[in-house]
Design a protein around this motif. Structure first.
Motif, PDB file in Angstrom:
ATOM      1  N   LEU A  81      -0.212  16.846   2.291  1.00 22.17           N
ATOM      2  CA  LEU A  81       0.422  18.130   2.576  1.00 22.17           C
ATOM      3  C   LEU A  81       0.380  19.107   1.406  1.00 22.17           C
ATOM      4  CD1 LEU A  81       3.513  16.946   4.638  1.00 22.17           C
ATOM      5  CD2 LEU A  81       1.324  17.839   5.479  1.00 22.17           C
ATOM      6  N   ASP A  82       0.293  18.604   0.178  1.00 27.83           N
ATOM      7  CA  ASP A  82       0.325  19.492  -0.982  1.00 27.83           C
ATOM      8  C   ASP A  82      -0.662  19.036  -2.056  1.00 27.83           C
ATOM      9  OD1 ASP A  82       1.092  21.505  -2.721  1.00 27.83           O
ATOM     10  OD2 ASP A  82       3.023  20.602  -3.234  1.00 27.83           O
ATOM     11  N   PRO A  83      -1.948  18.973  -1.717  1.00 23.72           N
ATOM     12  CA  PRO A  83      -2.923  18.427  -2.665  1.00 23.72           C
ATOM     13  C   PRO A  83      -3.084  19.239  -3.945  1.00 23.72           C
ATOM     14  CG  PRO A  83      -4.044  19.428  -0.800  1.00 23.72           C
ATOM     15  CD  PRO A  83      -2.572  19.416  -0.484  1.00 23.72           C
ATOM     16  N   ALA A  84      -2.745  20.507  -3.925  1.00 31.02           N
ATOM     17  CA  ALA A  84      -2.866  21.312  -5.142  1.00 31.02           C
ATOM     18  C   ALA A  84      -1.853  20.881  -6.200  1.00 31.02           C
ATOM     19  CB  ALA A  84      -2.684  22.793  -4.815  1.00 31.02           C
ATOM     20  N   ASN A  85      -0.698  20.420  -5.777  1.00 29.65           N
ATOM     21  CA  ASN A  85       0.351  20.025  -6.707  1.00 29.65           C
ATOM     22  C   ASN A  85       0.491  18.521  -6.856  1.00 29.65           C
ATOM     23  OD1 ASN A  85       1.397  22.627  -7.513  1.00 29.65           O
ATOM     24  ND2 ASN A  85       2.037  22.829  -5.388  1.00 29.65           N
ATOM     25  N   VAL A  86       0.116  17.776  -5.851  1.00 25.82           N
ATOM     26  CA  VAL A  86       0.235  16.317  -5.903  1.00 25.82           C
ATOM     27  C   VAL A  86      -1.147  15.763  -6.241  1.00 25.82           C
ATOM     28  CG1 VAL A  86       0.968  14.254  -4.666  1.00 25.82           C
ATOM     29  CG2 VAL A  86       2.102  16.430  -4.216  1.00 25.82           C
ATOM     30  N   THR A  87      -1.448  15.821  -7.510  1.00 28.16           N
ATOM     31  CA  THR A  87      -2.754  15.416  -8.022  1.00 28.16           C
ATOM     32  C   THR A  87      -2.763  13.917  -8.323  1.00 28.16           C
ATOM     33  OG1 THR A  87      -2.104  15.779 -10.314  1.00 28.16           O
ATOM     34  CG2 THR A  87      -3.024  17.683  -9.103  1.00 28.16           C
ATOM     35  N   PRO A  88      -3.943  13.337  -8.494  1.00 32.20           N
ATOM     36  CA  PRO A  88      -3.993  11.928  -8.885  1.00 32.20           C
ATOM     37  C   PRO A  88      -3.196  11.644 -10.159  1.00 32.20           C
ATOM     38  CG  PRO A  88      -6.134  12.603  -8.097  1.00 32.20           C
ATOM     39  CD  PRO A  88      -5.277  13.853  -8.171  1.00 32.20           C
ATOM     40  N   ALA A  89      -3.271  12.525 -11.143  1.00 26.92           N
ATOM     41  CA  ALA A  89      -2.509  12.316 -12.379  1.00 26.92           C
ATOM     42  C   ALA A  89      -1.010  12.323 -12.094  1.00 26.92           C
ATOM     43  CB  ALA A  89      -2.860  13.388 -13.407  1.00 26.92           C
ATOM     44  N   HIS A  90      -0.574  13.222 -11.219  1.00 29.67           N
ATOM     45  CA  HIS A  90       0.838  13.291 -10.827  1.00 29.67           C
ATOM     46  C   HIS A  90       1.259  11.999 -10.137  1.00 29.67           C
ATOM     47  CE1 HIS A  90       4.531  15.349  -9.598  1.00 29.67           C
ATOM     48  NE2 HIS A  90       4.330  14.871  -8.384  1.00 29.67           N
ATOM     49  N   LEU A  91       0.433  11.511  -9.232  1.00 27.99           N
ATOM     50  CA  LEU A  91       0.745  10.272  -8.520  1.00 27.99           C
ATOM     51  C   LEU A  91       0.776   9.075  -9.468  1.00 27.99           C
ATOM     52  CD1 LEU A  91      -1.366  10.763  -5.282  1.00 27.99           C
ATOM     53  CD2 LEU A  91       1.117  10.973  -5.528  1.00 27.99           C
ATOM     54  N   GLU A  92      -0.140   9.039 -10.409  1.00 27.85           N
ATOM     55  CA  GLU A  92      -0.158   7.930 -11.373  1.00 27.85           C
ATOM     56  C   GLU A  92       1.092   7.947 -12.246  1.00 27.85           C
ATOM     57  OE1 GLU A  92      -4.012   8.379 -13.184  1.00 27.85           O
ATOM     58  OE2 GLU A  92      -4.946   7.127 -11.643  1.00 27.85           O
ATOM     59  N   ARG A  93       1.574   9.130 -12.631  1.00 23.41           N
ATOM     60  CA  ARG A  93       2.828   9.210 -13.395  1.00 23.41           C
ATOM     61  C   ARG A  93       4.002   8.723 -12.557  1.00 23.41           C
ATOM     62  NH1 ARG A  93       0.487  14.094 -14.943  1.00 23.41           N
ATOM     63  NH2 ARG A  93       1.861  15.282 -13.548  1.00 23.41           N
ATOM     64  N   GLN A  94       4.003   9.062 -11.275  1.00 19.57           N
ATOM     65  CA  GLN A  94       5.072   8.589 -10.395  1.00 19.57           C
ATOM     66  C   GLN A  94       5.043   7.063 -10.268  1.00 19.57           C
ATOM     67  OE1 GLN A  94       5.149  10.464  -6.569  1.00 19.57           O
ATOM     68  NE2 GLN A  94       5.063  12.515  -7.427  1.00 19.57           N
ATOM     69  N   LEU A  95       3.851   6.496 -10.135  1.00 14.62           N
ATOM     70  CA  LEU A  95       3.730   5.049 -10.035  1.00 14.62           C
ATOM     71  C   LEU A  95       4.215   4.386 -11.319  1.00 14.62           C
ATOM     72  CD1 LEU A  95       2.930   2.474  -8.559  1.00 14.62           C
ATOM     73  CD2 LEU A  95       0.588   2.828  -9.400  1.00 14.62           C
ATOM     74  N   THR A  96       3.842   4.937 -12.444  1.00 18.40           N
ATOM     75  CA  THR A  96       4.311   4.402 -13.731  1.00 18.40           C
ATOM     76  C   THR A  96       5.833   4.416 -13.776  1.00 18.40           C
ATOM     77  OG1 THR A  96       2.299   5.050 -14.869  1.00 18.40           O
ATOM     78  CG2 THR A  96       4.260   4.745 -16.235  1.00 18.40           C
ATOM     79  N   ALA A  97       6.448   5.484 -13.300  1.00 20.30           N
ATOM     80  CA  ALA A  97       7.910   5.567 -13.273  1.00 20.30           C
ATOM     81  C   ALA A  97       8.507   4.481 -12.387  1.00 20.30           C
ATOM     82  CB  ALA A  97       8.351   6.953 -12.791  1.00 20.30           C
ATOM     83  N   GLN A  98       7.842   4.146 -11.291  1.00 19.59           N
ATOM     84  CA  GLN A  98       8.325   3.064 -10.421  1.00 19.59           C
ATOM     85  C   GLN A  98       8.202   1.707 -11.114  1.00 19.59           C
ATOM     86  OE1 GLN A  98       9.842   3.518  -7.424  1.00 19.59           O
ATOM     87  NE2 GLN A  98       9.640   5.681  -7.895  1.00 19.59           N
ATOM     88  N   LEU A  99       7.086   1.488 -11.779  1.00 22.18           N
ATOM     89  CA  LEU A  99       6.845   0.199 -12.427  1.00 22.18           C
ATOM     90  C   LEU A  99       7.757  -0.033 -13.620  1.00 22.18           C
ATOM     91  CD1 LEU A  99       2.958   0.099 -12.229  1.00 22.18           C
ATOM     92  CD2 LEU A  99       4.602  -1.090 -10.758  1.00 22.18           C
ATOM     93  N   VAL A 100       8.106   1.042 -14.330  1.00 15.19           N
ATOM     94  CA  VAL A 100       9.006   0.923 -15.477  1.00 15.19           C
ATOM     95  C   VAL A 100      10.346   0.325 -15.054  1.00 15.19           C
ATOM     96  CG1 VAL A 100      10.420   2.376 -17.027  1.00 15.19           C
ATOM     97  CG2 VAL A 100       7.952   2.656 -16.950  1.00 15.19           C
ATOM     98  N   LEU A 101      10.731   0.552 -13.828  1.00 12.53           N
ATOM     99  CA  LEU A 101      12.020   0.041 -13.343  1.00 12.53           C
ATOM    100  C   LEU A 101      12.089  -1.475 -13.324  1.00 12.53           C
ATOM    101  CD1 LEU A 101      12.510   2.496 -10.348  1.00 12.53           C
ATOM    102  CD2 LEU A 101      13.597   2.615 -12.618  1.00 12.53           C
ATOM    103  N   VAL A 102      10.951  -2.122 -13.252  1.00 14.74           N
ATOM    104  CA  VAL A 102      10.955  -3.585 -13.103  1.00 14.74           C
ATOM    105  C   VAL A 102      10.208  -4.317 -14.206  1.00 14.74           C
ATOM    106  CG1 VAL A 102      11.208  -3.447 -10.599  1.00 14.74           C
ATOM    107  CG2 VAL A 102       8.915  -3.635 -11.604  1.00 14.74           C
ATOM    108  N   ARG A 103       9.500  -3.600 -15.031  1.00 14.95           N
ATOM    109  CA  ARG A 103       8.651  -4.221 -16.041  1.00 14.95           C
ATOM    110  C   ARG A 103       9.480  -4.788 -17.187  1.00 14.95           C
ATOM    111  NH1 ARG A 103       4.456  -0.283 -17.450  1.00 14.95           N
ATOM    112  NH2 ARG A 103       3.547  -1.007 -15.526  1.00 14.95           N
ATOM    113  N   VAL A 104       9.116  -5.977 -17.614  1.00 15.68           N
ATOM    114  CA  VAL A 104       9.743  -6.597 -18.774  1.00 15.68           C
ATOM    115  C   VAL A 104       9.172  -5.949 -20.017  1.00 15.68           C
ATOM    116  CG1 VAL A 104       9.979  -8.762 -20.058  1.00 15.68           C
ATOM    117  CG2 VAL A 104      10.127  -8.783 -17.561  1.00 15.68           C
TER     118      VAL A 104
END
Length: 115
Positions: A81-104
């Motif tokens: 729906l918003d490819p101009a703002n939701v870029t691969p780099a943006h998605l990768e940062r979001q994924l990193t934020a999710q993983l930080v929640l559980v990473r040792v």
């Protein structure tokens, strides 16, 4: 995650199929079977990561896997729906934020600390 044009096209198909599944019990059943297999696969990978010492011991794996899948489905919708703002780099940062929640953390012992 829709990190390239091919996976963005896949996300478009998922969105269209989801709309159909919302109104067709047979398609909904197919979708549910696929989602259960996807969840089982991700749960297995996360369990392996915990065994390897990469996922903190306090994390409720089942709940976190469900949250991760909801996040991943959301990335498909937002990227379509918003490819101009939701870029691969943006998605990768979001994924990193999710993983930080559980990473040792690197210096942790016993699976207690997360980074």
């Amino acid at each position: 995650m829709p990190l390239d044009e091919e996976r963005l096209d896949e996300a478009r198909v998922v969105m269209a199929f989801s709309q159909e599944a919302a109104h067709d019990p047979a398609r909904a059943a197919h979708n549910n079977r696929y989602m259960h297999r996807w969840r089982d696969s991700v749960a297995g990978w996360v369990a392996e990561a915990r065994t390897a010492g990469d996922v903190a011991g306090h994390v409720d794996l089942a709940s976190w896997v469900d949250a991760l899948l909801a996040f991943l489905l959301g990335t498909q919708i937002t990227a379509v729906l918003d490819p101009a703002n939701v870029t691969p780099a943006h998605l990768e940062r979001q994924l990193t934020a999710q993983l930080v929640l559980v990473r040792v953390s690197a210096g942790a012992t016993g699976g207690g600390q997360v980074t």
